[in-house]
Design a protein around this motif. Sequence first.
Motif, PDB file in Angstrom:
ATOM      1  N   ASN A 142       0.832  -1.208   0.000  1.00 44.79           N
ATOM      2  CA  ASN A 142       0.000   0.000   0.000  1.00 44.79           C
ATOM      3  C   ASN A 142       0.867   1.259   0.000  1.00 44.79           C
ATOM      4  OD1 ASN A 142      -2.392  -1.430  -0.016  1.00 44.79           O
ATOM      5  ND2 ASN A 142      -2.592  -1.458   2.221  1.00 44.79           N
ATOM      6  N   LYS A 143       1.988   1.190   0.680  1.00 44.59           N
ATOM      7  CA  LYS A 143       2.888   2.344   0.700  1.00 44.59           C
ATOM      8  C   LYS A 143       3.455   2.597  -0.687  1.00 44.59           C
ATOM      9  CE  LYS A 143       6.964   4.151   3.068  1.00 44.59           C
ATOM     10  NZ  LYS A 143       8.021   3.890   4.084  1.00 44.59           N
ATOM     11  N   ARG A 144       3.830   1.506  -1.371  1.00 46.56           N
ATOM     12  CA  ARG A 144       4.365   1.647  -2.729  1.00 46.56           C
ATOM     13  C   ARG A 144       3.311   2.214  -3.673  1.00 46.56           C
ATOM     14  NH1 ARG A 144       6.351  -3.889  -4.631  1.00 46.56           N
ATOM     15  NH2 ARG A 144       6.651  -2.654  -6.543  1.00 46.56           N
ATOM     16  N   VAL A 145       2.065   1.734  -3.531  1.00 46.46           N
ATOM     17  CA  VAL A 145       0.982   2.225  -4.378  1.00 46.46           C
ATOM     18  C   VAL A 145       0.743   3.713  -4.125  1.00 46.46           C
ATOM     19  CG1 VAL A 145      -1.509   2.097  -4.809  1.00 46.46           C
ATOM     20  CG2 VAL A 145      -0.156  -0.004  -4.615  1.00 46.46           C
ATOM     21  N   ALA A 146       0.791   4.115  -2.853  1.00 51.04           N
ATOM     22  CA  ALA A 146       0.580   5.517  -2.513  1.00 51.04           C
ATOM     23  C   ALA A 146       1.670   6.381  -3.115  1.00 51.04           C
ATOM     24  CB  ALA A 146       0.535   5.675  -0.990  1.00 51.04           C
ATOM     25  N   GLU A 147       2.898   5.899  -3.041  1.00 55.20           N
ATOM     26  CA  GLU A 147       4.020   6.653  -3.613  1.00 55.20           C
ATOM     27  C   GLU A 147       3.895   6.743  -5.130  1.00 55.20           C
ATOM     28  OE1 GLU A 147       7.372   4.511  -2.224  1.00 55.20           O
ATOM     29  OE2 GLU A 147       7.386   5.451  -0.229  1.00 55.20           O
ATOM     30  N   PHE A 148       3.458   5.639  -5.739  1.00 53.75           N
ATOM     31  CA  PHE A 148       3.291   5.617  -7.193  1.00 53.75           C
ATOM     32  C   PHE A 148       2.221   6.620  -7.624  1.00 53.75           C
ATOM     33  CE2 PHE A 148       1.278   4.105 -11.074  1.00 53.75           C
ATOM     34  CZ  PHE A 148       2.368   3.817 -11.891  1.00 53.75           C
ATOM     35  N   GLN A 149       1.141   6.659  -6.865  1.00 51.97           N
ATOM     36  CA  GLN A 149       0.053   7.577  -7.211  1.00 51.97           C
ATOM     37  C   GLN A 149       0.424   9.030  -6.923  1.00 51.97           C
ATOM     38  OE1 GLN A 149      -3.107   5.928  -4.847  1.00 51.97           O
ATOM     39  NE2 GLN A 149      -3.787   4.495  -6.488  1.00 51.97           N
ATOM     40  N   ALA A 150       1.221   9.253  -5.868  1.00 49.89           N
ATOM     41  CA  ALA A 150       1.610  10.616  -5.516  1.00 49.89           C
ATOM     42  C   ALA A 150       2.622  11.172  -6.515  1.00 49.89           C
ATOM     43  CB  ALA A 150       2.196  10.650  -4.100  1.00 49.89           C
ATOM     44  N   SER A 151       3.475  10.293  -7.010  1.00 52.98           N
ATOM     45  CA  SER A 151       4.507  10.752  -7.952  1.00 52.98           C
ATOM     46  C   SER A 151       4.669   9.704  -9.037  1.00 52.98           C
ATOM     47  CB  SER A 151       5.830  10.968  -7.211  1.00 52.98           C
ATOM     48  OG  SER A 151       6.827  11.406  -8.115  1.00 52.98           O
ATOM     49  N   PRO A 152       3.718   9.672  -9.997  1.00 51.63           N
ATOM     50  CA  PRO A 152       3.758   8.641 -11.043  1.00 51.63           C
ATOM     51  C   PRO A 152       5.051   8.735 -11.849  1.00 51.63           C
ATOM     52  CG  PRO A 152       1.681   9.822 -11.041  1.00 51.63           C
ATOM     53  CD  PRO A 152       2.610  10.596 -10.167  1.00 51.63           C
ATOM     54  N   PRO A 153       5.679   7.606 -12.091  1.00 54.00           N
ATOM     55  CA  PRO A 153       6.902   7.614 -12.897  1.00 54.00           C
ATOM     56  C   PRO A 153       6.549   7.911 -14.358  1.00 54.00           C
ATOM     57  CG  PRO A 153       6.249   5.363 -12.387  1.00 54.00           C
ATOM     58  CD  PRO A 153       5.328   6.261 -11.618  1.00 54.00           C
ATOM     59  N   GLU A 166       6.280  -0.700 -14.053  1.00 52.77           N
ATOM     60  CA  GLU A 166       6.083  -0.637 -12.612  1.00 52.77           C
ATOM     61  C   GLU A 166       4.598  -0.736 -12.267  1.00 52.77           C
ATOM     62  OE1 GLU A 166       7.175   2.226  -8.782  1.00 52.77           O
ATOM     63  OE2 GLU A 166       8.016   2.656 -10.775  1.00 52.77           O
ATOM     64  N   ARG A 167       3.767  -0.103 -13.114  1.00 54.98           N
ATOM     65  CA  ARG A 167       2.328  -0.195 -12.882  1.00 54.98           C
ATOM     66  C   ARG A 167       1.880  -1.662 -12.980  1.00 54.98           C
ATOM     67  NH1 ARG A 167      -1.703   3.490 -13.357  1.00 54.98           N
ATOM     68  NH2 ARG A 167      -0.307   4.958 -14.403  1.00 54.98           N
ATOM     69  N   GLY A 168       2.385  -2.348 -13.988  1.00 54.33           N
ATOM     70  CA  GLY A 168       2.018  -3.760 -14.166  1.00 54.33           C
ATOM     71  C   GLY A 168       2.480  -4.605 -12.991  1.00 54.33           C
ATOM     72  N   GLN A 169       3.676  -4.316 -12.489  1.00 55.84           N
ATOM     73  CA  GLN A 169       4.185  -5.060 -11.335  1.00 55.84           C
ATOM     74  C   GLN A 169       3.294  -4.843 -10.107  1.00 55.84           C
ATOM     75  OE1 GLN A 169       8.187  -3.619 -10.992  1.00 55.84           O
ATOM     76  NE2 GLN A 169       9.007  -5.098 -12.494  1.00 55.84           N
ATOM     77  N   LEU A 170       2.890  -3.598  -9.895  1.00 56.18           N
ATOM     78  CA  LEU A 170       2.036  -3.292  -8.751  1.00 56.18           C
ATOM     79  C   LEU A 170       0.676  -3.984  -8.875  1.00 56.18           C
ATOM     80  CD1 LEU A 170       2.771   0.503  -8.178  1.00 56.18           C
ATOM     81  CD2 LEU A 170       3.340  -1.393  -6.635  1.00 56.18           C
ATOM     82  N   GLU A 171       0.126  -3.972 -10.083  1.00 57.77           N
ATOM     83  CA  GLU A 171      -1.166  -4.617 -10.279  1.00 57.77           C
ATOM     84  C   GLU A 171      -1.058  -6.131 -10.061  1.00 57.77           C
ATOM     85  OE1 GLU A 171      -2.361  -3.439 -14.141  1.00 57.77           O
ATOM     86  OE2 GLU A 171      -3.094  -1.460 -13.506  1.00 57.77           O
ATOM     87  N   GLY A 172       0.017  -6.733 -10.578  1.00 60.09           N
ATOM     88  CA  GLY A 172       0.223  -8.174 -10.403  1.00 60.09           C
ATOM     89  C   GLY A 172       0.409  -8.536  -8.932  1.00 60.09           C
TER      90      GLY A 172
END
Length: 233
Positions: free
Chosen positions: A122-133, A141-147
């Motif tokens: 959840n922390k990684r998802v929050a960071e991804f959403q706060a600062s999308p690469p 990275e999005r695919g990895q998070l979804e998987g």
Amino acid sequence: MGRVVVAWRGTGLALCALLMATQGGAQGTGAAAKSLTGQAPGKGALMSREELRICLKDQAGQKSRGEELERRRAEVAAEADAARRLKDEAQAERDAYQAKANQAQVFKDKAKAHGERVEVYNKRVAEFQASPPVGAGAERERGQLEGEGEALAKADAALKAEGAQLTAQLEQGRTAVNQRIQAQQTAAAAATERSKAFDAEVAAFNSQVDDWRKRCGDRPFREADEKAVRAGL
């Protein structure tokens, strides 16, 4: 559990003595050399025929009563043994429940580890959403998070199913243990009360035998009176 001492003290089993005395009878034409207990010579006042009749009747009743008590002793002992077996079964039920409770601790550790992974995710998802690469790596990275999210969701569902099953088993085990313990305690209490009641009966019977010995067992009698009594005269 008291023993059925159908005998006078110092002579062993009175039941045997009573049987021997019944079979032995009196010797001689005058006062018997033996008494109803089989001891020789008889002592005390010579019994009248009527006294002898009553004493022989009492002796026969004591023999029958003694045999009945011996049969019941086996029943009382069997009930006590059954209560002890229930105690062993209750302990086995406790051990099985404890083993299942140990599994519950293992499950708790597993669930805790899963929760920690979910927290990191959840922390990684929050960071991804706060600062999308941006760039080529963004979609990867999005695919990895979804998987990873899908894997965690499956693991979470499996844990919930396992937890529900384990909870049901623990509840069933707890109920079984309590029922087994209750049954054992009830059986043990009943066996104890029956043993006490039986001991009281044995004590009363032994007291009656002692009284019979004083009234009848050691006193001499006439052989002719014995023959007459046994002939129904």
